[in-house]
Design a protein around this motif. Structure first.
Motif, PDB file in Angstrom:
ATOM      1  N   GLY A   1       0.876  -1.389  -0.003  1.00  0.00           N
ATOM      2  CA  GLY A   1       0.196  -0.169   0.207  1.00  0.00           C
ATOM      3  C   GLY A   1       0.449   1.730   0.280  1.00  0.00           C
ATOM      4  O   GLY A   1       0.863   2.220  -0.294  1.00  0.00           O
ATOM      5  N   SER A   2       2.125   1.302   0.438  1.00  0.00           N
ATOM      6  CA  SER A   2       2.950   2.270   0.570  1.00  0.00           C
ATOM      7  C   SER A   2       4.200   1.726   0.218  1.00  0.00           C
ATOM      8  O   SER A   2       4.057   0.281   0.100  1.00  0.00           O
ATOM      9  CB  SER A   2       3.047   3.338   1.888  1.00  0.00           C
ATOM     10  OG  SER A   2       3.008   2.058   2.823  1.00  0.00           O
TER      11      SER A   2
ATOM     12  N   SER B   1      -2.720  -6.026   1.653  1.00  0.00           N
ATOM     13  CA  SER B   1      -3.281  -4.240   0.553  1.00  0.00           C
ATOM     14  C   SER B   1      -2.969  -5.017  -0.047  1.00  0.00           C
ATOM     15  O   SER B   1      -1.802  -5.644  -0.598  1.00  0.00           O
ATOM     16  CB  SER B   1      -2.392  -3.172   1.531  1.00  0.00           C
ATOM     17  OG  SER B   1      -1.087  -3.018   0.952  1.00  0.00           O
TER      18      SER B   1
ATOM     19  N   ARG C   1       0.935  -0.760  -4.623  1.00  0.00           N
ATOM     20  CA  ARG C   1       1.202   0.812  -5.686  1.00  0.00           C
ATOM     21  C   ARG C   1       2.217   0.098  -6.181  1.00  0.00           C
ATOM     22  O   ARG C   1       3.145   1.249  -5.430  1.00  0.00           O
ATOM     23  CB  ARG C   1       0.857   1.539  -4.294  1.00  0.00           C
ATOM     24  CG  ARG C   1      -1.097   1.633  -3.560  1.00  0.00           C
ATOM     25  CD  ARG C   1      -1.413   3.317  -3.126  1.00  0.00           C
ATOM     26  NE  ARG C   1      -2.996   2.972  -2.717  1.00  0.00           N
ATOM     27  CZ  ARG C   1      -2.964   2.263  -1.451  1.00  0.00           C
ATOM     28  NH1 ARG C   1      -2.122   1.951  -1.034  1.00  0.00           N
ATOM     29  NH2 ARG C   1      -4.546   2.381  -1.695  1.00  0.00           N
TER      30      ARG C   1
ATOM     31  N   VAL D   1     -12.286   1.161   5.654  1.00  0.00           N
ATOM     32  CA  VAL D   1     -11.044   1.761   5.004  1.00  0.00           C
ATOM     33  C   VAL D   1     -10.230   0.632   4.323  1.00  0.00           C
ATOM     34  O   VAL D   1     -10.612  -0.605   4.548  1.00  0.00           O
ATOM     35  CB  VAL D   1     -10.514   2.341   6.203  1.00  0.00           C
ATOM     36  CG1 VAL D   1      -9.073   2.079   5.832  1.00  0.00           C
ATOM     37  CG2 VAL D   1     -10.951   2.748   6.502  1.00  0.00           C
ATOM     38  N   ARG D   2     -10.489   0.625   3.156  1.00  0.00           N
ATOM     39  CA  ARG D   2      -9.643   0.161   2.222  1.00  0.00           C
ATOM     40  C   ARG D   2      -7.800  -0.510   3.071  1.00  0.00           C
ATOM     41  O   ARG D   2      -7.608   0.679   3.743  1.00  0.00           O
ATOM     42  CB  ARG D   2      -8.729   0.230   0.614  1.00  0.00           C
ATOM     43  CG  ARG D   2     -10.443   0.508  -0.480  1.00  0.00           C
ATOM     44  CD  ARG D   2     -10.956  -0.517  -0.811  1.00  0.00           C
ATOM     45  NE  ARG D   2      -9.765  -1.098  -2.092  1.00  0.00           N
ATOM     46  CZ  ARG D   2      -9.403  -0.692  -3.143  1.00  0.00           C
ATOM     47  NH1 ARG D   2     -10.219   0.438  -3.385  1.00  0.00           N
ATOM     48  NH2 ARG D   2      -9.120  -0.692  -3.090  1.00  0.00           N
TER      49      ARG D   2
ATOM     50  N   GLU E   1      -4.368   2.383   3.316  1.00  0.00           N
ATOM     51  CA  GLU E   1      -5.135   3.501   3.534  1.00  0.00           C
ATOM     52  C   GLU E   1      -5.645   3.697   4.719  1.00  0.00           C
ATOM     53  O   GLU E   1      -5.555   2.524   6.109  1.00  0.00           O
ATOM     54  CB  GLU E   1      -6.846   3.950   2.496  1.00  0.00           C
ATOM     55  CG  GLU E   1      -6.085   3.740   1.269  1.00  0.00           C
ATOM     56  CD  GLU E   1      -7.702   3.882   0.574  1.00  0.00           C
ATOM     57  OE1 GLU E   1      -8.392   4.179   1.300  1.00  0.00           O
ATOM     58  OE2 GLU E   1      -7.386   3.622  -1.034  1.00  0.00           O
TER      59      GLU E   1
END
Length: 526
Positions: A52-53, A79, A82, A404-405, A408
Motif C-alpha cells: 500500500g506504501s 493491501s 501501488r 477503509v481499504r 489507506e
C-alpha cells in the motif's frame, strides 16, 4: 564504479498465495537472496518493499549480511500493490548511475501503471507464481432497506479467478454471530452478486465470507460497520415553499424545523436548506442552497432565461432514480463551474445543479427557484430531496469513513481533545497512541492487515473495518508482463547467468592443496 541494484519486493496481498510453497512472497525473498549472493565486491543494492506504501528496508550498501537481514525483515501485507510509487522512487535512486538495474519480484497482480513518466527504466521482472485458483469477496455494501427502516440490505460480489466452476458456502455474520448461509456456484472468470436483507437492532459489524479452500485467504471475507439510523435535524429557511416543506416532512427519519430567516450559524442542525433566503451569518452545517449563493463560491453571477437541460450525470448518488424529463425552468442564475464543485445538471450556458465541498462544508447548489419551474410537479423532485438529505447527512458520511481499504489511513474526528488513545488490533492486541496537544483528529496509517479495529480515546469510542476488496489483487494469475502505461511493458525475465561468489570454492581448493602438501611432507619425513 560498481553496479547499483534496486530490489523491489511486492508485499501485496496476492503474494500470500500458496500455489508456490510455502508462499509466493517466500519464493520472492529466496530469489532476492540469490541476487545478493551474485553481487561483486564493488556492487551495491537497495531493498524496497512495495505494498500500500513503499518502504526503504535498506539503503544502498555493499554489505551482503545487511541486505540479507533487510530482505528477511520484509513481510507480506493484505493491501493492494501501488507499484508506481516504488518504481518512481527506484528511478530517482538510480539516476546518474552508469550501470543500474531495478529487479522487481512480483506476480504482476497490479493495475496498469498510468503515471510513470520516465520512458527507459532498466527493469527486470521476476515472475512469481504458477496458477490462479482463487475465490474472493471483491465488493461489499450495507444500506438501509428502503421498504423497512428496521432492516439492512447487504450487497456483496464474489469473484471467481480460476479456470473452473467454484462451489462454496456464502456466510453472513453480525458481530460474529452467524445469520445466514447460502450455497453459491460461481462460473470461471465471473462474479456472483448476492443481497441479504436482515433486521438490525443494534450497532455492529456485518461480515460476509466464503468457505472455499483456495490459494489466497486474504480476500475470503470482508466486514463493514453498520450503525442504526439517527434522526436527521434539518433546518429549512424559506419565505414560504409548501412543496418543499411538504416533501421534507414526508421523508422518513427527518426532524424538520422551519424558519423565515437565519440569524446565527445553525450549529445545532445536521444540515440547512436555504430556499432563496440569504442568511445574516452563513451556516456551519452542510447546506442545500436553492437560488442563493455564498460569497466566494463564484467569480460572478449572471442570469439566463428559459435554460434548457442538455446534460445530466445520472451516475451520481444524488441523481439515483432521478430524471429531468419535461422539466421547464423560467430563469436561472448563470455562473461558471468553480474548481470546488462538479456539475450534475447543465444547460447550454450554465450549470443548474452543482455539488462539492467548500472549506470543509458539503454543498448542493440549485441555481434556480424551484417554484419558477415545473420540477416540484414531477416524481423526481421528492426523490432528489431524499437523495440530497442522505448525501448531506453527516452521520452517513461518518459511517462511510468506518470502511477503509487496506493500506489507506483512517481518520477519526475528536469530540474533545485527548492526549492518548488505545487501539485494539484485529488479533486482540492493544497499542497505545500518543496524540499531539490540541489534535482535532486521530490519524492512523498502519492499516496493512484486514479485520476490525477499535479505538478508545476519552469519550470517543468507535470501531472501523479494513478490507482488501480489490479485484486486481484477487486475480492472482501470474502475469507474463507488467504494463507501464503508454511507455510499454516489462516482460518476465528468463533464467540467466550471474556473477556468483566463487571465492569460497577457491579458498576450499587452496585449503585442499595445503592439506595435501602437509600430508605429503609428513609422509616423506616419517
Amino acid at each position: 564504479e560498481g553496479a547499483l541494484y534496486v530490489a523491489i519486493l511486492d508485499a501485496s496481498a496476492s503474494m500470500q498465495s500458496t500455489d508456490v510453497s510455502p508462499s509466493r512472497f517466500d519464493a520472492a525473498r529466496e530469489q532476492a537472496m540469490t541476487l545478493v549472493s551474485a553481487m561483486k565486491d564493488a556492487d551495491q543494492m537497495i531493498v524496497l518493499q512495495a505494498a500500500g506504501s513503499t518502504r526503504v528496508m535498506q539503503s544502498n550498501t555493499s554489505e551482503k549480511n545487511a541486505l540479507r537481514r533487510a530482505i528477511e525483515a520484509c513481510e507480506p501485507t493484505d493491501s493492494p500493490t501501488r507499484l508506481s510509487d516504488a518504481l518512481k522512487l527506484a528511478q530517482t535512486l538510480i539516476k546518474n548511475r552508469s550501470f543500474a538495474e531495478v529487479h522487481l519480484y512480483s506476480d504482476g497482480a497490479v493495475d496498469e501503471i498510468e503515471d510513470l513518466h520516465i520512458k527507459d527504466i532498466p527493469a527486470v521482472y521476476h515472475k512469481i507464481g504458477e496458477r490462479s485458483d482463487n475465490l474472493g469477496v471483491v465488493k461489499l455494501g450495507v444500506k438501509a432497506n428502503p421498504d423497512d427502516a428496521r432492516q439492512k440490505a447487504i450487497f456483496t460480489s464474489i469473484g471467481n479467478y480460476s479456470d473452473k466452476l467454484k462451489r462454496t458456502e456464502l456466510e453472513l455474520r453480525f458481530n460474529g454471530r452467524l445469520l445466514e448461509t447460502r450455497p453459491l456456484n460461481v462460473p470461471p472468470g465471473e462474479a456472483a452478486q448476492e443481497v441479504f436483507v436482515v433486521p438490525q437492532s443494534e450497532d455492529g459489524v456485518f461480515t460476509v465470507g466464503v468457505t472455499a479452500n483456495d490459494d489466497l485467504a486474504a480476500d475470503n471475507q470482508a466486514s463493514m460497520v453498520s450503525l442504526l439510523p439517527q434522526p436527521v435535524k434539518v433546518l429549512l429557511v424559506s419565505s414560504g415553499n409548501r412543496f418543499l416543506e411538504k416533501t421534507l416532512r414526508a421523508i422518513n427519519n427527518v426532524e424538520l424545523n422551519v424558519a423565515t430567516a437565519l440569524l446565527d450559524d445553525a450549529a445545532g442542525s445536521d444540515l440547512v436548506i436555504l430556499d432563496g433566503v440569504t442568511p445574516v451569518e452563513w451556516p456551519k452545517p452542510n447546506v442545500l442552497a436553492i437560488n442563493v449563493a455564498r460569497p466566494g463560491w463564484f467569480d460572478s453571477v449572471g442570469e439566463v432565461e428559459y435554460p434548457s437541460i442538455v446534460d445530466v450525470k445520472l451516475t451520481h448518488a444524488l441523481l439515483r432514480f432521478v430524471n429531468f424529463d419535461n422539466v421547464d425552468i423560467a430563469k436561472s442564475m448563470a455562473v461558471k463551474t468553480p474548481s470546488w464543485s462538479i456539475p450534475l445538471v447543465e444547460s447550454q450556458k450554465a450549470p443548474l445543479i452543482l455539488v462539492g465541498e467548500f472549506e470543509g462544508q458539503s454543498v448542493v447548489w440549485i441555481a434556480f427557484d424551484t417554484l419558477e419551474s415545473t420540477w416540484p410537479l414531477r416524481v423526481a423532485y421528492p426523490i432528489f430531496m431524499q437523495n440530497a438529505i442522505d448525501w448531506l447527512n453527516p452521520a452517513l458520511a461518518n459511517a462511510g469513513q468506518l470502511a477503509v481499504r487496506s493500506g489507506e489511513p483512517f481518520r477519526l474526528p475528536l469530540i474533545e481533545p485527548v492526549e492518548t488513545a488505545t487501539l485494539t488490533l484485529p488479533d486482540g492486541s492493544e497499542k497505545a497512541l500518543t496524540l499531539e496537544k490540541g489534535a482535532s483528529e486521530i490519524l492512523f496509517g498502519a492499516t496493512d492487515y484486514h479485520g476490525t479495529y477499535k479505538i478508545a480515546a476519552g469519550t470517543n469510542s468507535t470501531q472501523f473495518c479494513v478490507n482488501l476488496l480489490d479485484a486486481a489483487e484477487s486475480n492472482i494469475k501470474p502475469q507474463e508482463e507488467i504494463e507501464f502505461g503508454r511507455y510499454g511493458a516489462v516482460a518476465a525475465t528468463a533464467s540467466r547467468k550471474a556473477n556468483m561468489e566463487i571465492w569460497r570454492w577457491i579458498a576450499l581448493a587452496g585449503l585442499g592443496v595445503l592439506l595435501f602438501e602437509w600430508w605429503y611432507y609428513h609422509r616423506r619425513t616419517a
